[in-house]
Design a protein around this motif. Structure first.
Motif, short mmCIF file in Angstrom:
data_model
loop_
_atom_site.label_atom_id
_atom_site.label_comp_id
_atom_site.label_asym_id
_atom_site.label_seq_id
_atom_site.Cartn_x
_atom_site.Cartn_y
_atom_site.Cartn_z
N VAL A 1 24.12 -9.45 26.92
CA VAL A 1 25.43 -9.57 27.78
C VAL A 1 24.77 -9.52 29.51
N ASP A 2 23.45 -9.38 29.38
CA ASP A 2 22.80 -9.42 30.75
C ASP A 2 22.78 -11.21 31.10
N LYS A 3 23.36 -11.17 32.50
CA LYS A 3 23.64 -12.52 32.89
C LYS A 3 21.85 -13.18 33.12
N ASN A 4 21.08 -12.43 33.49
CA ASN A 4 19.95 -12.86 34.05
C ASN A 4 18.91 -13.40 32.80
N LYS A 5 19.07 -12.48 31.78
CA LYS A 5 18.43 -13.02 30.60
C LYS A 5 19.10 -14.21 29.79
N ILE A 6 20.31 -14.41 29.91
CA ILE A 6 21.07 -15.58 29.58
C ILE A 6 20.79 -16.80 30.41
N GLN A 7 20.62 -16.44 31.67
CA GLN A 7 20.28 -17.78 32.67
C GLN A 7 19.01 -18.28 32.49
N LYS A 8 18.07 -17.24 31.92
CA LYS A 8 16.60 -17.87 31.54
C LYS A 8 17.05 -18.82 30.62
N GLY A 9 17.39 -18.66 29.51
CA GLY A 9 17.99 -19.63 28.44
C GLY A 9 16.98 -19.40 27.12
N PHE A 10 15.78 -18.93 27.24
CA PHE A 10 14.94 -18.67 26.12
C PHE A 10 14.05 -17.68 26.15
N TYR A 11 13.49 -17.16 25.23
CA TYR A 11 12.05 -16.45 25.30
C TYR A 11 11.05 -17.05 24.59
N THR A 12 10.01 -17.17 25.21
CA THR A 12 8.71 -17.65 24.64
C THR A 12 7.78 -16.61 24.28
N TYR A 13 7.55 -17.01 22.87
CA TYR A 13 6.59 -16.07 22.09
C TYR A 13 5.18 -16.32 22.68
N GLU A 14 4.76 -15.96 23.67
CA GLU A 14 3.45 -16.23 24.33
C GLU A 14 2.28 -15.71 23.33
N GLU A 15 2.31 -14.69 22.45
CA GLU A 15 1.31 -14.22 21.47
C GLU A 15 1.16 -15.01 20.35
N LYS B 1 0.32 -18.09 17.85
CA LYS B 1 -0.93 -18.99 17.79
C LYS B 1 -0.25 -20.23 17.38
N GLU B 2 0.81 -20.76 17.43
CA GLU B 2 1.42 -21.75 17.04
C GLU B 2 1.50 -22.80 18.55
N ARG B 3 1.41 -24.04 18.32
CA ARG B 3 1.54 -24.96 19.40
C ARG B 3 2.63 -25.92 19.17
N PRO B 4 3.56 -26.04 19.91
CA PRO B 4 3.90 -25.54 21.00
C PRO B 4 4.39 -23.89 20.80
N LYS B 5 4.22 -23.13 21.67
CA LYS B 5 4.84 -21.89 21.38
C LYS B 5 6.21 -21.69 21.22
N PRO B 6 6.79 -20.91 20.08
CA PRO B 6 8.13 -20.82 19.60
C PRO B 6 8.79 -20.55 20.88
N LYS B 7 10.06 -21.10 21.31
CA LYS B 7 10.87 -20.62 22.42
C LYS B 7 12.12 -20.25 21.56
N ILE B 8 12.68 -18.97 21.68
CA ILE B 8 14.09 -18.66 20.98
C ILE B 8 14.99 -18.71 21.90
N PRO B 9 16.16 -19.39 21.70
CA PRO B 9 17.17 -19.41 22.85
C PRO B 9 17.82 -17.93 23.14
N VAL B 10 18.38 -17.79 24.32
CA VAL B 10 19.13 -16.64 24.44
C VAL B 10 20.43 -16.86 24.73
N VAL B 11 21.56 -16.33 24.28
CA VAL B 11 22.98 -16.81 24.53
C VAL B 11 23.68 -15.44 24.59
N HIS B 12 24.85 -15.73 25.14
CA HIS B 12 25.87 -14.56 25.36
C HIS B 12 26.36 -14.14 24.05
N TYR B 13 26.59 -12.95 23.78
CA TYR B 13 26.83 -12.60 22.31
C TYR B 13 28.22 -13.15 21.86
#
Length: 375
Positions: A308-322, A324-336
């Motif tokens: 529900v957090d607008k800031n997290k949703i506006q960012k659009g995705f979470y990057t799994y920095e740790e 070892k895959e390339r490119p690093k997985p990016k998981i979408p962030v959406v409103h519930y």
């Protein structure tokens, strides 16, 4: 409290006014209806009130107190022995043993020893620092007869009053269905260990407590194994135990990291293995931590995070920095409201003023099918 509690029934009447003879008397020597299982370690300051409450149980069947002292360095053993005559006078069988090794072997070991030396067809687990109300054994015994393949619990009174308020409210307010659906939360077993009552047959079906000692959550491990064995859960909806909170409680020796790993593994085993895709509800710290803790197969099942957090949703995705895959997985962030279930809820219950529960209700989601709590 009645100063003269009723004596326990010790004889079997066959309806003709006589007992069952030598054969039945020998059988009664081998078994009693209920054994109260009490591990003890440096509990002398609690024991008088605990044992006074045991003495005043209003259950009229045969009872036994089985105590195992796990190398106490105080006078716990002496205190327990001091109650033997009073308990036996009221019809209890009393079994007291222990060891005097330099170090305790742990709660799991002590519980197993107390069970192994007992004879009850049913087992009532009692912590030495808690106080059972007079009707506890009777009501849980009656419930166990009706739900013979279930672990029986009850509601509790927390002492000091107001300590662990959220946890106590959770223990006492779970519905019967939620006893099964909310087994993955950080609160641990939905039927809390100090209230456990079950048949010996069920206990042996599940297996012994883990004897790893300090830092091992033997109750959680047993609880998970019980569910794997197909056993049920049932709570007597009356307060039957004064559940004490204090800093010396053994639960404080178990780390959050240990509990977290066990919870994640059990969630993956029981829920995520059945889902093709799912959404993690919470793009914040807890949700991301869950994602990172999943095995690679289940990480790939994560459709998105929702929040529900607008800031997290506006960012659009979470990057799994740790990763070892390339490119690093990016998981979408959406409103519930734009997310698709099923969901793993990583928001703590009873912490949002009812907002989380309202949001779940507005989506018309069913707990245990469309979502599970993991918080």
């Amino acid at each position: 409290m009645n100063p003269n509690p009723p004596k326990r029934l010790r004889k079997t009447d066959h309806g003709d006014g006589t007992g069952g003879g030598e054969e039945d008397e020998e059988e009664e020597e081998r078994a009693v209806d209920v054994s109260i299982i009490m591990p003890v370690f440096n509990a002398s300051c609690w024991l008088d009130k605990c044992l006074q409450a045991v003495l005043h149980q209003d259950f009229l069947g045969s009872m036994e107190l089985s105590v195992f002292d796990d190398a106490s360095t105080d006078d716990s053993r002496t205190v327990v022995e001091g109650w033997r005559a009073r308990l036996e006078e009221r019809g209890f069988s009393v079994v007291i043993s222990g060891h005097d090794s330099p170090q305790p072997r742990g709660v799991g070991y002590a519980k197993n020893k107390a069970v192994s030396q007992s004879r009850g067809q049913y087992l009532c687990f009692q912590d030495a620092d808690d106080i059972m109300l007079p009707q506890r054994v009777r009501l849980q015994y009656e419930a166990s007869l009706l739900h013979h393949n279930s672990l029986i619990g009850c509601r509790v009174q927390r002492q000091p009053e107001g300590s662990t308020e959220r946890y106590t409210r959770w223990i006492n307010s779970l519905t019967q269905d939620q006893l099964t659906t909310q087994v993955y939360t950080s609160h641990g077993p939905t039927v809390v260990m100090p209230t456990w009552f079950c048949s010996r047959r069920l206990f042996l079906k599940v297996g012994l407590f883990d004897e790893g000692g300090k830092g091992v959550p033997e109750d959680l491990l047993f609880f998970y194994q019980l569910l794997r064995r197909g056993c049920g859960l049932f709570r007597v909806d009356q307060s039957l135990l004064v559940y004490r909170y204090h800093e010396k409680a053994t639960t404080h020796s178990v780390t959050e990291k240990t509990i977290w790993k066990l919870r994640v593994d059990f969630l993956q085993e029981r829920v995520l293995s059945q889902w093709e895709k799912f959404t993690i509800w919470n793009a914040g710290k807890q949700g991301r931590m869950l994602y990172r803790s999943l095995n690679p197969t289940n990480q790939k099942k994560v459709r998105c995070f929702c929040d529900v957090d607008k800031n997290k949703i506006q960012k659009g995705f979470y990057t799994y920095e740790e990763s070892k895959e390339r490119p690093k997985p990016k998981i979408p962030v959406v409103h519930y409201r734009n997310a698709t279930g099923p969901f793993v809820i990583c928001v703590k219950l009873d912490m949002t003023g009812g907002v989380l529960e309202e949001n779940l209700n507005c989506l018309q989601l069913k707990e245990g099918a469309d979502y599970y709590h993991f918080n």
